[in-house]
Design an enzyme around this catalytic site. Structure first.
Site, PDB file in Angstrom:
ATOM      1  N   HIS A   1       0.799  -1.229   0.000  1.00  0.00           N
ATOM      2  CA  HIS A   1       0.000   0.000   0.000  1.00  0.00           C
ATOM      3  C   HIS A   1       0.827   1.272   0.000  1.00  0.00           C
ATOM      4  O   HIS A   1       0.280   2.354  -0.148  1.00  0.00           O
ATOM      5  CB  HIS A   1      -0.881   0.063   1.255  1.00  0.00           C
ATOM      6  CG  HIS A   1      -1.630  -1.193   1.510  1.00  0.00           C
ATOM      7  ND1 HIS A   1      -2.390  -1.803   0.543  1.00  0.00           N
ATOM      8  CD2 HIS A   1      -1.737  -1.952   2.618  1.00  0.00           C
ATOM      9  CE1 HIS A   1      -2.925  -2.895   1.057  1.00  0.00           C
ATOM     10  NE2 HIS A   1      -2.543  -3.011   2.313  1.00  0.00           N
TER      11      HIS A   1
ATOM     12  N   HIS B   1      -3.274   4.743   9.226  1.00  0.00           N
ATOM     13  CA  HIS B   1      -2.718   5.977   8.692  1.00  0.00           C
ATOM     14  C   HIS B   1      -3.402   6.205   7.347  1.00  0.00           C
ATOM     15  O   HIS B   1      -3.559   5.282   6.553  1.00  0.00           O
ATOM     16  CB  HIS B   1      -1.208   5.773   8.559  1.00  0.00           C
ATOM     17  CG  HIS B   1      -0.545   6.664   7.591  1.00  0.00           C
ATOM     18  ND1 HIS B   1      -0.435   8.007   7.801  1.00  0.00           N
ATOM     19  CD2 HIS B   1       0.065   6.419   6.405  1.00  0.00           C
ATOM     20  CE1 HIS B   1       0.209   8.539   6.775  1.00  0.00           C
ATOM     21  NE2 HIS B   1       0.518   7.598   5.926  1.00  0.00           N
TER      22      HIS B   1
ATOM     23  N   TYR C   1       2.081  14.442   4.162  1.00  0.00           N
ATOM     24  CA  TYR C   1       3.025  14.405   3.034  1.00  0.00           C
ATOM     25  C   TYR C   1       2.240  14.237   1.745  1.00  0.00           C
ATOM     26  O   TYR C   1       1.056  13.844   1.752  1.00  0.00           O
ATOM     27  CB  TYR C   1       4.051  13.285   3.223  1.00  0.00           C
ATOM     28  CG  TYR C   1       3.466  11.888   3.312  1.00  0.00           C
ATOM     29  CD1 TYR C   1       3.201  11.138   2.174  1.00  0.00           C
ATOM     30  CD2 TYR C   1       3.171  11.327   4.554  1.00  0.00           C
ATOM     31  CE1 TYR C   1       2.658   9.874   2.262  1.00  0.00           C
ATOM     32  CE2 TYR C   1       2.627  10.056   4.645  1.00  0.00           C
ATOM     33  CZ  TYR C   1       2.368   9.327   3.500  1.00  0.00           C
ATOM     34  OH  TYR C   1       1.819   8.070   3.587  1.00  0.00           O
TER      35      TYR C   1
ATOM     36  N   TYR D   1      38.067  -0.249  34.346  1.00  0.00           N
ATOM     37  CA  TYR D   1      37.269   0.357  33.273  1.00  0.00           C
ATOM     38  C   TYR D   1      37.711  -0.292  31.969  1.00  0.00           C
ATOM     39  O   TYR D   1      38.905  -0.374  31.682  1.00  0.00           O
ATOM     40  CB  TYR D   1      37.495   1.867  33.234  1.00  0.00           C
ATOM     41  CG  TYR D   1      36.875   2.521  32.025  1.00  0.00           C
ATOM     42  CD1 TYR D   1      35.490   2.505  31.840  1.00  0.00           C
ATOM     43  CD2 TYR D   1      37.648   3.135  31.052  1.00  0.00           C
ATOM     44  CE1 TYR D   1      34.907   3.092  30.726  1.00  0.00           C
ATOM     45  CE2 TYR D   1      37.079   3.723  29.936  1.00  0.00           C
ATOM     46  CZ  TYR D   1      35.705   3.691  29.779  1.00  0.00           C
ATOM     47  OH  TYR D   1      35.129   4.262  28.666  1.00  0.00           O
TER      48      TYR D   1
ATOM     49  N   ASP E   1      31.111   0.180  26.893  1.00  0.00           N
ATOM     50  CA  ASP E   1      32.194   0.490  27.840  1.00  0.00           C
ATOM     51  C   ASP E   1      31.580   0.449  29.227  1.00  0.00           C
ATOM     52  O   ASP E   1      30.438   0.873  29.420  1.00  0.00           O
ATOM     53  CB  ASP E   1      32.854   1.840  27.557  1.00  0.00           C
ATOM     54  CG  ASP E   1      32.013   3.005  28.007  1.00  0.00           C
ATOM     55  OD1 ASP E   1      30.784   2.957  27.786  1.00  0.00           O
ATOM     56  OD2 ASP E   1      32.547   3.963  28.581  1.00  0.00           O
TER      57      ASP E   1
HETATM   58  P1  FAD Z   1       5.041  -5.807   5.046  1.00  0.00           P
HETATM   59  O1  FAD Z   1       5.092  -5.227   3.713  1.00  0.00           O
HETATM   60  O2  FAD Z   1       3.816  -5.566   5.835  1.00  0.00           O
HETATM   61  O3  FAD Z   1       5.342  -7.326   4.937  1.00  0.00           O
HETATM   62  C1  FAD Z   1       5.152  -8.217   5.994  1.00  0.00           C
HETATM   63  C2  FAD Z   1       4.681  -9.496   5.384  1.00  0.00           C
HETATM   64  O4  FAD Z   1       4.600 -10.496   6.384  1.00  0.00           O
HETATM   65  C3  FAD Z   1       3.316  -9.374   4.787  1.00  0.00           C
HETATM   66  O5  FAD Z   1       3.415  -9.601   3.407  1.00  0.00           O
HETATM   67  C4  FAD Z   1       2.511 -10.423   5.489  1.00  0.00           C
HETATM   68  O6  FAD Z   1       1.576 -11.068   4.655  1.00  0.00           O
HETATM   69  C5  FAD Z   1       3.566 -11.367   5.992  1.00  0.00           C
HETATM   70  N1  FAD Z   1       3.163 -12.156   7.136  1.00  0.00           N
HETATM   71  C6  FAD Z   1       2.669 -11.701   8.329  1.00  0.00           C
HETATM   72  N2  FAD Z   1       2.405 -12.733   9.149  1.00  0.00           N
HETATM   73  C7  FAD Z   1       2.735 -13.863   8.480  1.00  0.00           C
HETATM   74  C8  FAD Z   1       2.667 -15.229   8.805  1.00  0.00           C
HETATM   75  N3  FAD Z   1       2.233 -15.656   9.985  1.00  0.00           N
HETATM   76  N4  FAD Z   1       3.071 -16.119   7.863  1.00  0.00           N
HETATM   77  C9  FAD Z   1       3.529 -15.706   6.669  1.00  0.00           C
HETATM   78  N5  FAD Z   1       3.599 -14.412   6.308  1.00  0.00           N
HETATM   79  C10 FAD Z   1       3.207 -13.505   7.205  1.00  0.00           C
HETATM   80  N6  FAD Z   1       7.054   3.913   4.205  1.00  0.00           N
HETATM   81  C11 FAD Z   1       7.887   4.768   3.586  1.00  0.00           C
HETATM   82  O7  FAD Z   1       9.091   4.651   3.727  1.00  0.00           O
HETATM   83  N7  FAD Z   1       7.408   5.769   2.805  1.00  0.00           N
HETATM   84  C12 FAD Z   1       6.089   5.967   2.632  1.00  0.00           C
HETATM   85  O8  FAD Z   1       5.682   6.869   1.919  1.00  0.00           O
HETATM   86  C13 FAD Z   1       5.195   5.113   3.313  1.00  0.00           C
HETATM   87  N8  FAD Z   1       3.860   5.316   3.217  1.00  0.00           N
HETATM   88  C14 FAD Z   1       3.020   4.413   3.794  1.00  0.00           C
HETATM   89  C15 FAD Z   1       1.671   4.609   3.606  1.00  0.00           C
HETATM   90  C16 FAD Z   1       0.775   3.690   4.118  1.00  0.00           C
HETATM   91  C17 FAD Z   1      -0.662   3.883   3.891  1.00  0.00           C
HETATM   92  C18 FAD Z   1       1.264   2.580   4.847  1.00  0.00           C
HETATM   93  C19 FAD Z   1       0.350   1.556   5.414  1.00  0.00           C
HETATM   94  C20 FAD Z   1       2.612   2.418   5.067  1.00  0.00           C
HETATM   95  C21 FAD Z   1       3.493   3.336   4.538  1.00  0.00           C
HETATM   96  N9  FAD Z   1       4.865   3.217   4.732  1.00  0.00           N
HETATM   97  C22 FAD Z   1       5.725   4.058   4.100  1.00  0.00           C
HETATM   98  C23 FAD Z   1       5.410   2.172   5.619  1.00  0.00           C
HETATM   99  C24 FAD Z   1       5.906   1.000   4.835  1.00  0.00           C
HETATM  100  O9  FAD Z   1       4.986   0.661   3.875  1.00  0.00           O
HETATM  101  C25 FAD Z   1       6.150  -0.187   5.727  1.00  0.00           C
HETATM  102  O10 FAD Z   1       6.791   0.194   6.892  1.00  0.00           O
HETATM  103  C26 FAD Z   1       6.972  -1.226   4.992  1.00  0.00           C
HETATM  104  O11 FAD Z   1       6.375  -1.533   3.778  1.00  0.00           O
HETATM  105  C27 FAD Z   1       7.093  -2.483   5.835  1.00  0.00           C
HETATM  106  O12 FAD Z   1       7.684  -3.488   5.073  1.00  0.00           O
HETATM  107  P2  FAD Z   1       7.745  -4.968   5.662  1.00  0.00           P
HETATM  108  O13 FAD Z   1       8.346  -5.822   4.646  1.00  0.00           O
HETATM  109  O14 FAD Z   1       8.360  -4.923   7.002  1.00  0.00           O
HETATM  110  O15 FAD Z   1       6.233  -5.310   5.956  1.00  0.00           O
END
Ligand code: FAD
Length: 810
Positions: A48, A226, A257, A524, A537
């Site tokens: 997203h 959000h 933004y 230390y 440290d």
């Molecule tokens: P995710 O993309 O959420 O991936 C996690 C994955 O784990 C998912 O695919 C899920 O299906 C999988 N999963 C969970 N549980 C299990 C399970 N039990 N078994 C198998 N799979 C599982 N960041 C920016 O830097 N710039 C932006 O402009 C920005 N805008 C954003 C706008 C919105 C509306 C949102 C929601 C987020 C935004 N972010 C932005 C934040 C950013 O999108 C996320 O922080 C980032 O994509 C996280 O990546 P990830 O791989 O950690 O998580």
């Protein structure tokens, strides 16, 4: 699906796949990535995210992560499969405070190698024609910022790793749990069968706690809704087919933004009360229905900045879910009670490239290659993962995501979690409490206002930003501690006991300095990683035949404890215990400290009987205690430890005994300026995983004649080569910077301030900074950029106060 793998990564969002990509680059094979959603539009946040990448950050590590992400995204980019549009990024200022803050942010960028420039409102409009320049004061422009197509980047990395034959990806495969044995995860359980894995990396973002809880790893993180919306076409962009041309835009005064989507505009808004979602309640998809009412204020602000949005509807609108940790930092690393389970959670797209690289290097070599202490999964105390604390703090992080945060700003809610047993006395003295990992510690005492009559003329006044969260009383306490004696709150110090037949060999192995100097000797030392740079440290003191106390900082103790536990050799006969809650402590320091203590003990505490850097058990009135003759403020005196139940009495008897010697209570404000004046380094500021003890000017804490210790091999090399940078002490003629400001030679940035404060006894504003060795000579003139103002600075001798250690050895 495979039955076995070298590594199972859970989560195919940008973080999990970035880690897989970087591990494959390091030559790892046999990696399996699982996701419960369809690949690669999994329904996670990556699917997203509009992908704005603003790199400026107050944390050096986070800024480097973002720069590495940009580098990676540019490398993956192709015309057919775009991953990044380097259109630049502009943060605009509505208010005077924000405009000043943009100067501070410009300074961070400069300090951390990120090029940026401040623009007038008209210049901002030249880059982003849709904005109304009359409503802003200006902007900070980072030409290398841009917009990521996050899913495209995931697909590009997946394609490369598949082609290398290193990684296989499975969608619609939900991990449901684990099998464990002797601290190892042996099987990853999924709804499509089980996999035996040598290593596991959890990259499940907002769902993180759901699986981690099963392993006793409690991640303090909440999902927060959000809002994101995309407008209908704007007239001025009519016919625009290119994905994005305008720089990405932030209006932090309204927590919003913006980015262009061809002929439309997207708005992201944090401008509403936090809508927290428990990770167990997130459901399958990281998206919730749009809540119209929450958009009202943001809508008005958006129309003001971009007038063309008046009358426009937003055909695309949703509440997406973001992960918010309690301190805003990612959660990385290996929990200390598990041998093969890693986390990479709470990471934005912006930092995903850098984090993927860092976690891969850490998993590959066993050590992080950049400073990740602030992000360590082991940094949390138990109270931080309580629902009560977590929900309040995650909400605060959301509200403050774009706020101007003063480095000393205090949390207003959930205070008084951890109190010294003598807390009531600190309160009675008018303690102005600052919080550190739940502890309430006086920064200064209002009752000491009276000292200003004697010392006021040695305390320069402050105004504006640097006067916030500061009182001249700190200066008075500093001077009184140097001249007479002061009691300091040290309850929060972290205490670790290592005991058992193998304890001595183990502490020697941990420590760069020689620890085995006999019972009662305080040493230390540095704890180094394999690169020979700082992990920590601290002091190590042998307090019995097979018994050692490690005393370390309040905020760094949990990570130190984990590091120590992780390095205990297999089958070693020893115990490592956190004894912080069993003992309290006070610091009694100053030239009259001995006179005060003598009144309460029959023991000989003369310099001969109780010399500097030794520890003894001691009876203080009716209190059994252990006194350590050491001082972080550089004065005669003791840290005195006693079981918690004696703490209140300890403070009281010392206080009463000290009154005829004008003993005062002094706060952490004075503590900081006193240590800086004495040239004592602080972990996380001067001492980081970037530098060796030699560069930090602490070569004397290394004993290369010891058989073996962690980091020795690298230090042997380091001892032979001339380092590029060295820690230097500087004085600043006017002004009161607060830290992280760039240091310049003309227009060239040569370093940044690691710690700074006024040295009230030496009458100079002091700063420490790593500088290229050619600048590291006394008398070298430089400048500090403090929020747009150039302050003259001079490299000077180190330390400025008591270089011959006369105050301590008397
Ligand atoms: P995710 O993309 O959420 O991936 C996690 C994955 O784990 C998912 O695919 C899920 O299906 C999988 N999963 C969970 N549980 C299990 C399970 N039990 N078994 C198998 N799979 C599982 N960041 C920016 O830097 N710039 C932006 O402009 C920005 N805008 C954003 C706008 C919105 C509306 C949102 C929601 C987020 C935004 N972010 C932005 C934040 C950013 O999108 C996320 O922080 C980032 O994509 C996280 O990546 P990830 O791989 O950690 O998580």
């Amino acid at each position: 699906m495979e039955k076995e793998a070298k590594l199972v990564i859970i989560g195919a969002g940008i973080v999990g796949v970035s880690a897989a990509y970087h591990l494959a680059e390091l030559g790892w094979q046999d990696i399996v990535v699982l996701d419960k959603g369809p690949l690669f539009h999994t329904g996670g946040s990556t699917s997203h995210a509009p992908g704005l990448v603003f790199q400026t950050n107050g944390s050096k590590t986070m800024c480097i992560f973002a720069q590495q992400t940009v580098e990676l995204l540019n490398k993956l980019h192709s015309e057919d499969h775009p991953t990044f549009y380097p259109v630049g990024g502009i943060e605009v200022a509505y208010t005077k405070q924000r405009w000043q803050d943009l100067h501070r942010r410009w300074g961070w960028g400069k300090a951390y190698g990120l090029d940026s420039q401040l623009l007038s409102p008209q210049e901002v409009q030249e880059h982003i024609p849709v904005i109304d320049p009359s409503v802003i004061r200006g902007g900070l422009y980072v030409p290398s910022d841009g917009d990521a197509l996050a899913v495209n980047a995931v697909e590009a990395m997946a394609a490369i790793t598949k082609q290398q034959g290193a990684v296989t990806y499975y969608g619609e495969t939900e991990v449901t749990g684990f099998q464990t044995s002797s601290g190892r995860v042996t099987q990853v359980l999924t709804d499509k069968g089980n996999i035996q894995a040598e290593q596991i990396l959890l990259a499940t973002n907002i769902w993180g706690p759901v699986l981690a809880d099963q392993l006793g790893v409690h991640l303090p993180l909440m999902a927060v809704e959000h809002q994101y919306l995309i407008s209908e076409p704007l007239e001025s962009l009519q016919g625009e087919k290119r994905e994005i041309v305008h720089p990405i835009l932030r209006n932090q005064d309204f927590s919003m933004y913006f980015r262009q989507h061809q002929d439309r505009y997207g708005i992201g808004s944090y401008k509403h009360e936090p809508l927290l979602v428990d990770p167990y309640q997130v459901g399958k998809d990281a998206m919730h229905p749009f809540t119209e009412d929450d958009f009202q204020t943001a809508h008005a602000a958006a129309k003001e900045l971009i007038p063309e949005l008046h009358g426009k509807s937003f055909p695309t609108h949703f509440n997406g879910m973001f992960a918010f940790t309690i301190d805003g930092y990612p959660i990385l690393g290996k929990p200390s009670h598990l041998k093969n389970f890693w986390t990479a959670i709470g990471i934005w797209v912006t930092h995903s490239g850098g984090v993927g690289k860092a976690i891969a290097q850490w998993m590959d070599s066993g050590q992080p290659t950049i400073d990740l202490r602030a992000m360590d999964v082991n940094r949390f105390s138990d109270y931080m993962t309580t629902k009560y604390y977590l929900t309040r703090t995650a909400a605060q992080q959301y509200r403050e995501v774009y706020d101007i945060i003063h480095p000393k700003q205090q949390m207003e809610h959930t205070r008084e979690i951890r109190l010294a047993p003598y807390h009531r006395h600190l309160k009675d003295l008018g303690g102005e409490f600052f919080e550190s990992v739940g502890w309430e510690r006086p920064q200064w005492y209002e009752s000491n206002k009276r000292l200003l009559a004697a010392y006021g003329d040695q305390i320069p006044s402050r105004k504006g930003w640097s006067a916030r969260y500061w009182s001249p009383i700190q200066g008075a306490e500093h001077l009184a501690a140097r001249e007479k004696a002061a009691l300091f709150e040290l309850s929060s110090f972290f205490k670790i006991e290592i005991s058992g037949p193998d304890a001595a060999a183990f502490v020697e192995y941990l420590s760069a300095n020689r620890v085995l100097r006999g019972e009662g000797k305080i040493v230390y030392t540095a704890l180094l990683n394999d690169k020979g740079t700082y992990q920590s440290d601290l002091t190590i003191t042998q307090i019995g035949k097979d018994r050692f106390w490690i005393l370390t900082g309040a905020s760094t103790g949990m990570t130190d404890l984990a590091w120590i536990k992780q390095h205990v050799p297999q089958n070693a006969n020893l115990q490592v215990r956190d004894i912080t809650s069993a003992y309290t402590a006070v610091g009694l320091w100053g030239p009259r400290a001995r006179r005060v203590l003598e009144k309460l003990t029959n023991q000989d505490i003369s310099n001969q009987a109780f010399p500097y850097l030794t520890a003894q058990t001691i009876e203080i009135e009716a209190i059994p205690a252990r006194a350590f003759r050491i001082s972080y403020i550089g004065e005669l005196g003791w840290e005195i430890y006693t079981p918690v139940e004696f703490g209140d009495r300890l403070w009281k008897v010392l206080w009463d005994a000290g009154q005829t010697d004008e003993l005062i209570a002094a706060g952490m404000g004075a503590f900081e300026s006193l240590r800086l004046e004495k040239g004592y380094r602080a972990l996380g500021a001067e001492l980081t995983a970037e530098y060796t003890p030699y560069q930090a000017g602490l070569g004397w804490t290394v004993d290369l004649d010891q058989d073996d210790f962690l980091g020795k091999k690298s230090l042997l090399e380091a001892a032979k080569t001339k380092p590029e940078k060295k820690l230097c002490c500087l004085t600043i003629k006017e002004g009161a910077p607060l830290g992280k400001e760039p240091i310049l030679d003309g227009n060239q940035v040569v370093g940044y301030i690691t710690s700074t404060d006024f040295g009230y006894s030496v009458g100079q504003h002091i700063a420490y900074a790593y500088l290229p060795v050619e600048y590291a000579r006394e008398g070298r003139e430089l400048e500090v950029d403090y929020r747009g103002e150039r302050l003259p600075a001079l490299v000077t001798r180190d330390p400025l106060f008591d270089p011959k250690m006369e105050k301590l050895n008397r």
